[in-house]
Design a protein around this motif. Structure first.
Motif, PDB file in Angstrom:
ATOM      1  N   PHE A 198      14.096  -6.860  -7.047  1.00 36.39           N
ATOM      2  CA  PHE A 198      13.047  -6.043  -6.331  1.00 36.39           C
ATOM      3  C   PHE A 198      13.045  -4.825  -6.412  1.00 36.39           C
ATOM      4  CE2 PHE A 198      14.976  -9.685  -3.991  1.00 36.39           C
ATOM      5  CZ  PHE A 198      14.432  -9.779  -2.977  1.00 36.39           C
ATOM      6  N   ARG A 199      13.588  -4.532  -7.197  1.00 39.00           N
ATOM      7  CA  ARG A 199      13.840  -3.079  -8.235  1.00 39.00           C
ATOM      8  C   ARG A 199      12.363  -2.875  -8.468  1.00 39.00           C
ATOM      9  NH1 ARG A 199      18.203  -0.007  -9.056  1.00 39.00           N
ATOM     10  NH2 ARG A 199      19.146  -0.946  -9.829  1.00 39.00           N
ATOM     11  N   SER A 200      11.444  -3.866  -9.061  1.00 38.65           N
ATOM     12  CA  SER A 200      10.234  -3.854  -9.576  1.00 38.65           C
ATOM     13  C   SER A 200       9.904  -3.364  -9.003  1.00 38.65           C
ATOM     14  CB  SER A 200      10.445  -4.804 -10.399  1.00 38.65           C
ATOM     15  OG  SER A 200       9.705  -5.835 -10.228  1.00 38.65           O
ATOM     16  N   TRP A 201       9.699  -3.791  -7.985  1.00 36.07           N
ATOM     17  CA  TRP A 201       8.721  -3.839  -6.442  1.00 36.07           C
ATOM     18  C   TRP A 201       8.529  -2.546  -5.690  1.00 36.07           C
ATOM     19  CZ3 TRP A 201      10.276  -8.443  -3.765  1.00 36.07           C
ATOM     20  CH2 TRP A 201      10.044 -10.032  -4.383  1.00 36.07           C
ATOM     21  N   GLN A 202       9.439  -1.865  -5.863  1.00 35.35           N
ATOM     22  CA  GLN A 202       9.646  -0.037  -5.743  1.00 35.35           C
ATOM     23  C   GLN A 202       8.764   0.555  -6.336  1.00 35.35           C
ATOM     24  OE1 GLN A 202      13.825   0.601  -6.472  1.00 35.35           O
ATOM     25  NE2 GLN A 202      13.932   1.439  -4.283  1.00 35.35           N
ATOM     26  N   GLU A 203       7.802   0.485  -6.347  1.00 33.82           N
ATOM     27  CA  GLU A 203       6.343   1.382  -7.804  1.00 33.82           C
ATOM     28  C   GLU A 203       5.652   0.190  -7.593  1.00 33.82           C
ATOM     29  OE1 GLU A 203       6.464   4.660  -6.814  1.00 33.82           O
ATOM     30  OE2 GLU A 203       8.310   4.996  -6.535  1.00 33.82           O
ATOM     31  N   GLY A 204       4.212   0.758  -6.969  1.00 36.11           N
ATOM     32  CA  GLY A 204       3.049  -0.187  -7.405  1.00 36.11           C
ATOM     33  C   GLY A 204       2.143  -1.339  -6.486  1.00 36.11           C
ATOM     34  N   THR A 205       3.557  -1.540  -5.826  1.00 32.56           N
ATOM     35  CA  THR A 205       3.172  -2.679  -5.171  1.00 32.56           C
ATOM     36  C   THR A 205       2.448  -2.727  -3.600  1.00 32.56           C
ATOM     37  OG1 THR A 205       4.987  -3.700  -4.572  1.00 32.56           O
ATOM     38  CG2 THR A 205       4.912  -4.315  -6.399  1.00 32.56           C
ATOM     39  N   VAL A 206       1.938  -4.125  -3.507  1.00 30.34           N
ATOM     40  CA  VAL A 206       1.839  -3.812  -1.715  1.00 30.34           C
ATOM     41  C   VAL A 206       2.822  -3.827  -0.663  1.00 30.34           C
ATOM     42  CG1 VAL A 206      -0.857  -4.545  -2.622  1.00 30.34           C
ATOM     43  CG2 VAL A 206       1.102  -6.214  -1.497  1.00 30.34           C
ATOM     44  N   ILE A 207       4.277  -4.113  -1.209  1.00 35.75           N
ATOM     45  CA  ILE A 207       4.858  -4.168  -0.149  1.00 35.75           C
ATOM     46  C   ILE A 207       6.304  -3.717  -0.590  1.00 35.75           C
ATOM     47  CG2 ILE A 207       4.984  -7.125  -0.323  1.00 35.75           C
ATOM     48  CD1 ILE A 207       7.376  -7.052  -2.151  1.00 35.75           C
ATOM     49  N   ARG A 208       5.272  -2.195  -1.231  1.00 31.83           N
ATOM     50  CA  ARG A 208       6.381  -1.670  -1.505  1.00 31.83           C
ATOM     51  C   ARG A 208       6.924  -0.790  -0.034  1.00 31.83           C
ATOM     52  NH1 ARG A 208       2.279   0.154  -3.648  1.00 31.83           N
ATOM     53  NH2 ARG A 208       0.846   2.627  -2.896  1.00 31.83           N
ATOM     54  N   SER A 209       8.426  -0.821   0.363  1.00 31.96           N
ATOM     55  CA  SER A 209       8.653   0.180   1.705  1.00 31.96           C
ATOM     56  C   SER A 209      10.061   0.771   1.483  1.00 31.96           C
ATOM     57  CB  SER A 209       8.631  -0.793   2.647  1.00 31.96           C
ATOM     58  OG  SER A 209       9.991  -1.677   2.849  1.00 31.96           O
ATOM     59  N   TRP A 210      10.462   1.536   3.012  1.00 34.32           N
ATOM     60  CA  TRP A 210      11.473   2.407   3.286  1.00 34.32           C
ATOM     61  C   TRP A 210      12.732   1.091   2.795  1.00 34.32           C
ATOM     62  CZ3 TRP A 210      14.014   4.587   6.844  1.00 34.32           C
ATOM     63  CH2 TRP A 210      15.661   4.871   6.980  1.00 34.32           C
ATOM     64  N   LEU A 211      12.343  -0.101   3.636  1.00 39.39           N
ATOM     65  CA  LEU A 211      12.885  -1.332   3.682  1.00 39.39           C
ATOM     66  C   LEU A 211      13.387  -1.719   2.383  1.00 39.39           C
ATOM     67  CD1 LEU A 211      12.041  -2.381   6.964  1.00 39.39           C
ATOM     68  CD2 LEU A 211      14.369  -1.441   6.627  1.00 39.39           C
ATOM     69  N   LEU A 212      12.594  -1.829   1.478  1.00 44.29           N
ATOM     70  CA  LEU A 212      12.746  -2.879   0.185  1.00 44.29           C
ATOM     71  C   LEU A 212      13.904  -0.753  -0.328  1.00 44.29           C
ATOM     72  CD1 LEU A 212      12.193  -4.465  -2.262  1.00 44.29           C
ATOM     73  CD2 LEU A 212      10.104  -3.019  -2.415  1.00 44.29           C
TER      74      LEU A 212
END
Length: 292
Positions: A198-212
């Protein structure tokens, strides 16, 4: 400018502070005297210069109704009431009509930002007449995030809360998607580091968000969420969004499913699944688990 603020809880208290930091005067009232600047709504009204503006930040329903009714008797023609709580948009229409009989204006404001609003600003979705909104625009500017975004005049009375309702319905769906993905990863036999995924998704992905980002914070606090019971309440906006979809014949399957998932979370043992298990046993001989 000077404004009255009714309700100084987690949201209202921080909003008062943010408005004051912008150089405006806020007279606050709360039932808890430790939080209040004045002892009553009457004192709040008397402390404000005319024409007055009073912002309500109390729970939706009876608390808001009672506050609007009391203010309608205390305020004068030309004054303005803003409802910034989570009222249903249909209630805004009723409140506006009541206040209009006294020549008091009404604006509804959907407010998003939670406990982070003091630091980051609040997203504001407002409904009402142009002139009424312009009167309190300095306060809206103080509350919203810095920059050009975070504020919208959504339309007439009720449009602000309708927009916030849909916002929260979307929020339900996004949170449910993250939750389902988290459970799926936690259940996979070959996945060993769900939190860092989940941490790896915080940058560069299309599902990054504040909720993430907030989910990662929660996983940092409790990696497997073992200290949290799987129970989620709903505050009303999800239900209202689904109902609006029905009324307008707009399909909302993701939001509806996320609302129903919250209902399921409140059942230690699902009565519906008792019937399903019994039917599977009857037609297919599938085993059923007995109550202990």
């Amino acid at each position: 400018m000077e404004i009255g603020l009714v309700g100084l809880g987690k949201m209202g208290g921080n909003m008062r502070e943010r408005i004051r930091r912008a150089g405006h005067t806020v007279v606050g009232y709360d039932r808890d005297p430790k939080l209040a600047d004045v002892g009553s709504l009457k004192e709040l009204v008397e402390a404000l210069p005319a024409p007055r503006a009073v912002w309500i930040m109390v729970p939706a329903g009876e608390a808001t109704d009672a506050t609007v009714r009391e203010l309608s008797d205390l305020l004068d023609a030309g004054d303005l009431v803003i409802d910034g709580g989570n009222s249903r948009w249909t209630e805004d229409v009723k409140h506006a009509e009541l206040l209009k009989t006294k020549d008091i204006s009404f604006v509804d404001a959907g407010v998003s930002g939670g406990v982070w609003g003091l630091q980051n600003g609040y997203a504001l979705m407002v409904g009402g007449e142009d002139a009424d909104i312009a009167r309190v625009q300095p306060v809206f500017d103080a509350l919203k995030p810095e920059g050009d975004s975070g504020f919208v005049h959504a339309g007439g009375v009720g449009a602000g809360h309708f927009s916030k309702m849909v916002h929260n319905g979307i929020e339900y769906g996004i949170m449910q998607s993250y939750a389902e993905g988290w459970e799926l990863l936690e259940s996979a036999p070959n996945v060993t580091n769900v939190r860092e995924i989940f941490r790896s998704w915080q940058e560069g992905t299309v599902i990054r968000s504040w909720l993430l980002d907030l989910l990662v914070r929660a996983l940092d606090d409790d990696e497997h969420l073992s200290g949290i019971r799987g129970y989620a309440d709903d505050s009303g906006e999800g239900r209202w969004t689904v109902e609006a979809g029905i009324d307008l014949a707009v399909p909302t399957p993701a939001i509806t499913a996320s609302l129903y998932a919250r209902f399921s979370s409140r059942q230690e043992d699902s009565p519906q699944m008792k019937a399903v298990a019994a039917l599977r046993n009857q037609f297919g001989g599938h085993a059923v688990q007995k109550e202990s």
